[in-house]
Design a protein around this motif. Structure first.
Motif, PDB file in Angstrom:
ATOM      1  N   ILE A  44       0.841  -1.201   0.000  1.00  0.00           N
ATOM      2  CA  ILE A  44       0.000   0.000   0.000  1.00  0.00           C
ATOM      3  C   ILE A  44       0.869   1.240   0.000  1.00  0.00           C
ATOM      4  O   ILE A  44       0.611   2.213  -0.697  1.00  0.00           O
TER       5      ILE A  44
ATOM      6  N   GLN B 130      -8.998  -3.498  10.095  1.00  0.00           N
ATOM      7  CA  GLN B 130      -7.565  -3.225  10.030  1.00  0.00           C
ATOM      8  C   GLN B 130      -7.008  -2.852  11.398  1.00  0.00           C
ATOM      9  O   GLN B 130      -5.866  -3.191  11.717  1.00  0.00           O
TER      10      GLN B 130
ATOM     11  N   PRO C  30      -0.457  -8.161   4.789  1.00  0.00           N
ATOM     12  CA  PRO C  30       0.256  -6.873   4.740  1.00  0.00           C
ATOM     13  C   PRO C  30       1.442  -6.842   5.697  1.00  0.00           C
ATOM     14  O   PRO C  30       1.425  -7.474   6.751  1.00  0.00           O
TER      15      PRO C  30
ATOM     16  N   GLY D 163      -2.015   2.043   5.806  1.00  0.00           N
ATOM     17  CA  GLY D 163      -3.470   1.954   5.890  1.00  0.00           C
ATOM     18  C   GLY D 163      -4.047   2.950   6.874  1.00  0.00           C
ATOM     19  O   GLY D 163      -5.104   3.546   6.627  1.00  0.00           O
TER      20      GLY D 163
ATOM     21  N   ASP E 101       2.714  -1.580   5.384  1.00  0.00           N
ATOM     22  CA  ASP E 101       1.380  -1.578   4.776  1.00  0.00           C
ATOM     23  C   ASP E 101       0.319  -1.187   5.802  1.00  0.00           C
ATOM     24  O   ASP E 101      -0.614  -0.430   5.507  1.00  0.00           O
ATOM     25  N   ARG E 102       0.438  -1.725   6.994  1.00  0.00           N
ATOM     26  CA  ARG E 102      -0.557  -1.455   8.039  1.00  0.00           C
ATOM     27  C   ARG E 102      -0.514   0.007   8.466  1.00  0.00           C
ATOM     28  O   ARG E 102      -1.567   0.626   8.682  1.00  0.00           O
TER      29      ARG E 102
ATOM     30  N   HIS F 192      -5.088  -4.182   0.170  1.00  0.00           N
ATOM     31  CA  HIS F 192      -4.902  -4.799   1.486  1.00  0.00           C
ATOM     32  C   HIS F 192      -5.365  -6.252   1.486  1.00  0.00           C
ATOM     33  O   HIS F 192      -4.901  -7.063   2.280  1.00  0.00           O
TER      34      HIS F 192
ATOM     35  N   ARG G  97      -8.192  -0.615   0.014  1.00  0.00           N
ATOM     36  CA  ARG G  97      -8.884  -1.770   0.591  1.00  0.00           C
ATOM     37  C   ARG G  97      -8.682  -3.000  -0.292  1.00  0.00           C
ATOM     38  O   ARG G  97      -8.481  -4.115   0.218  1.00  0.00           O
TER      39      ARG G  97
END
Length: 598
Positions: free
Chosen positions: A14, A162, A108, A116, A112-113, A103, A100
């Motif tokens: 992401i 998430q 991830p 997000g 990435d997290r 993800h 989304r």
């Protein structure tokens, strides 16, 4: 391990997608992508037509994803900005939609997290800036923002999902590093880098910020004259939908954190009978619906609300409300599976798993308070019958004194989380002695195990009380000393046990009352005695102290325990005959549907 996948992983992330700019314009994009973005922006910011937006969001987006981006990210917001006139709010909505999808492509990484979190922070800040403060920020000539209730639920459901995943990732990463450090092992580069990234981004997915966004969205969509006027002139109709779905998301989050009272309180705006109705969208406003009808029109939202409310009621010992809530959603899902309504849904597998959890929770409730499953007014006979068929083996184990409650609850409960931020320095710069001084090393499942342990301890008490109930069902009156002998306790302790049984099964019950004469008001509104009917409800978290959730009612006079059960016996016969009539009607309907043409 995927848990320690480094930011240098060759897989698309992401973070990489957000920073990448494959094209300074949309000239390289396929025409269907450009048309999709243009049309989606038109329905969200200008036309506000629900059918068109539904087709674009539910069908066209999925089809384009399968054709062009099944394993790749969608174009960045900058690449498609010319198709929406550089609308910053729509670009934030588009970024969340495409992030989304990314993800969901794989597990991830830590970056990435955190990326997000940046996506959702930017989106919610952009949304709230249009309705908070004194300066309107709607674009000149704009028409506000319109998002379908389904779209709003997906955004907020993914937001909480998430957050839940980040908490589990953070706890598991720290627990694995702490165990390795405590055993004197050297942490690998991937583990160290993961912990350093988490330590440098302690504000990412902080629980107070997550809760803050949800509460602000609920306030922005609240059904008060001030907020309705604000969203009508500045924000647009999407905010009413966002506020309701934020209530569902907040209820789920509070349940995951173990605050069950707050989980029920979060549902207050949905079940407020005084709230004005909500327009469905379109040029003329569309069909007017209550807040509850809006939520129930989104099947995943309806199931999530009922499931987490049912869990909260169960763990607050409000067994009748838990059975009524879970029984209602169980009946709805059973009919949905039979009619094929869920077959075309992309969430059909999840619905099946959730249905199994609902039945397991009803099995627990039916064993704690057997009269709940026997009462067709609480749980429909078809659902009660299925509960007994599926879980008869586990309930038999419980009856024989073996462990069974924990197995059912572990299967049916949500995955509880801990929102505490660990002290990363203990494993980054500490040694084995520091770990020993810090106490027990976390396992990553501490919050989950705590809730399971609390539940099983409560059920252990219920097992003792069930033995007491089994003896009282044999008598209309029995001496306290004799009852104590049957239960292997002292006579002076029997009074405490009887009070405990009464206390454990006496509970709050939700109430709904209607005042006024609706028929008289409709016949002659000008009549002095004609008052419009008004409905008042205690709300999910409120209620009155009702009767004990027992099929055995008793009282103690001097040294005698007097038991009353006649009404329950009569009710069982009534339910049996009504159930048989219903089964016969179903068989007749199935027989009439058979094509006998030769």
């Amino acid at each position: 391990l995927d848990l320690y996948r480094t930011p240098n992983s060759p897989q698309p992330t992401i973070n990489a997608t957000m920073s990448a700019d494959p094209s300074s314009s949309d000239a390289c994009l396929p025409s269907p992508i450009k048309d999709f973005v243009f049309d989606l922006h038109d329905t969200a910011r200008r036309s506000h037509l629900p059918p068109e937006q539904s087709a674009l969001y539910a069908a066209t987006y999925a089809a384009l994803t399968r054709k062009y981006f099944e394993s790749n990210p969608w174009p960045s917001a900058k690449a498609i900005s010319s198709e929406c006139g550089d609308d910053p709010l729509f670009l934030a909505v588009y970024t969340e939609l495409t992030a989304r999808h990314l993800h969901s492509l794989g597990r991830p990484s830590v970056t990435d997290r955190i990326a997000g979190w940046c996506v959702y922070s930017k989106l919610f800040d952009a949304l709230l800036s249009e309705v908070e403060g004194d300066v309107p920020t709607r674009a000149p000539g704009g028409n506000g923002l319109f998002l379908l209730p389904t779209w709003c639920f997906d955004v907020l459901h993914e937001f909480v999902y998430q957050f839940q995943g980040f908490c589990q990732f953070r706890t598991n990463a720290y627990a694995a590093a702490a165990r390795a450090k405590g055993e004197g092992k050297t942490l690998g580069d991937g583990v160290t880098e993961t912990l350093q990234v988490l330590s440098e981004n302690r504000e990412a997915w902080a629980v107070e910020k997550v809760l803050g966004y949800l509460h602000r969205l609920i306030a922005a969509g609240a059904s008060t004259p001030a907020t309705i006027a604000t969203t009508a002139t500045r924000g647009g109709p999407a905010y009413r939908h966002l506020g309701l779905m934020a209530s569902v998301a907040l209820s789920r989050l509070e349940c995951l954190l173990g605050d069950y009272t707050s989980s029920l309180l979060a549902l207050g705006p949905i079940f407020d009978p005084t709230a004005p109705k909500i327009p469905g969208g379109g040029a003329e406003g569309g069909e007017m619906r209550t807040a509850e009808e809006v939520v129930q029109s989104v099947i995943p939202a309806r199931i999530s609300l009922s499931y987490h409310a049912g869990v909260s009621y169960l763990l607050l010992r409000r067994y009748r409300d838990a059975a009524a809530t879970l029984g209602a959603i169980g009946t709805y899902m059973q009919r949905g599976f039979k009619s094929g309504m869920f077959r075309s849904s992309p969430h059909s597998d999840q619905f099946g798993r959730q249905y199994d959890r609902v039945l397991a929770l009803l099995a627990i409730l039916g064993h704690v308070c057997p009269n709940l499953l026997a009462d067709a007014g609480v749980v429909e006979d078809g659902v009660a019958r299925l509960v007994r068929e599926r879980h008869s083996g586990q309930l038999t184990k419980i009856e024989s004194g073996e462990e069974g409650y924990e197995e059912l609850f572990v299967f049916a409960c949500p995955k509880f989380i801990s929102a505490n931020v660990p002290d990363y320095n203990r494993v980054l710069i500490g040694d084995a002695a520091t770990q020993a001084e810090g106490g027990d090393v976390p396992t990553g499942q501490d919050a989950y195990r705590l809730q399971v342990r609390n539940f099983t301890s409560e059920m252990d008490v219920q097992s003792t009380l069930r033995k007491l109930r089994s003896y009282m069902k044999l008598y209309t009156s029995i001496d306290v000393a004799k009852l104590a002998a049957f239960n292997d306790v002292k006579a002076e302790e029997m009074g405490q046990l009887l009070l405990t049984y009464r206390h454990k099964t006496r509970q709050l019950q939700s109430t709904t009352a209607t005042a006024g004469d609706a028929d008289a008001a409709e016949a002659d509104p000008a009549a002095p005695d004609a008052t419009a009917a008004t409905t008042t409800t205690s709300g999910p978290a409120g209620g009155v102290m009702g009767d004990a959730a027992l099929d055995v009612h008793y009282y103690v006079a001097d040294t005698m325990v007097h038991v009353e059960e006649a009404s329950e016996r009569q009710r069982r016969f009534e339910n049996y005959f009504l159930g048989q009539m219903e089964q016969n009607a179903e068989i007749l309907r199935d027989a009439e549907d058979i094509d006998t043409a030769v």
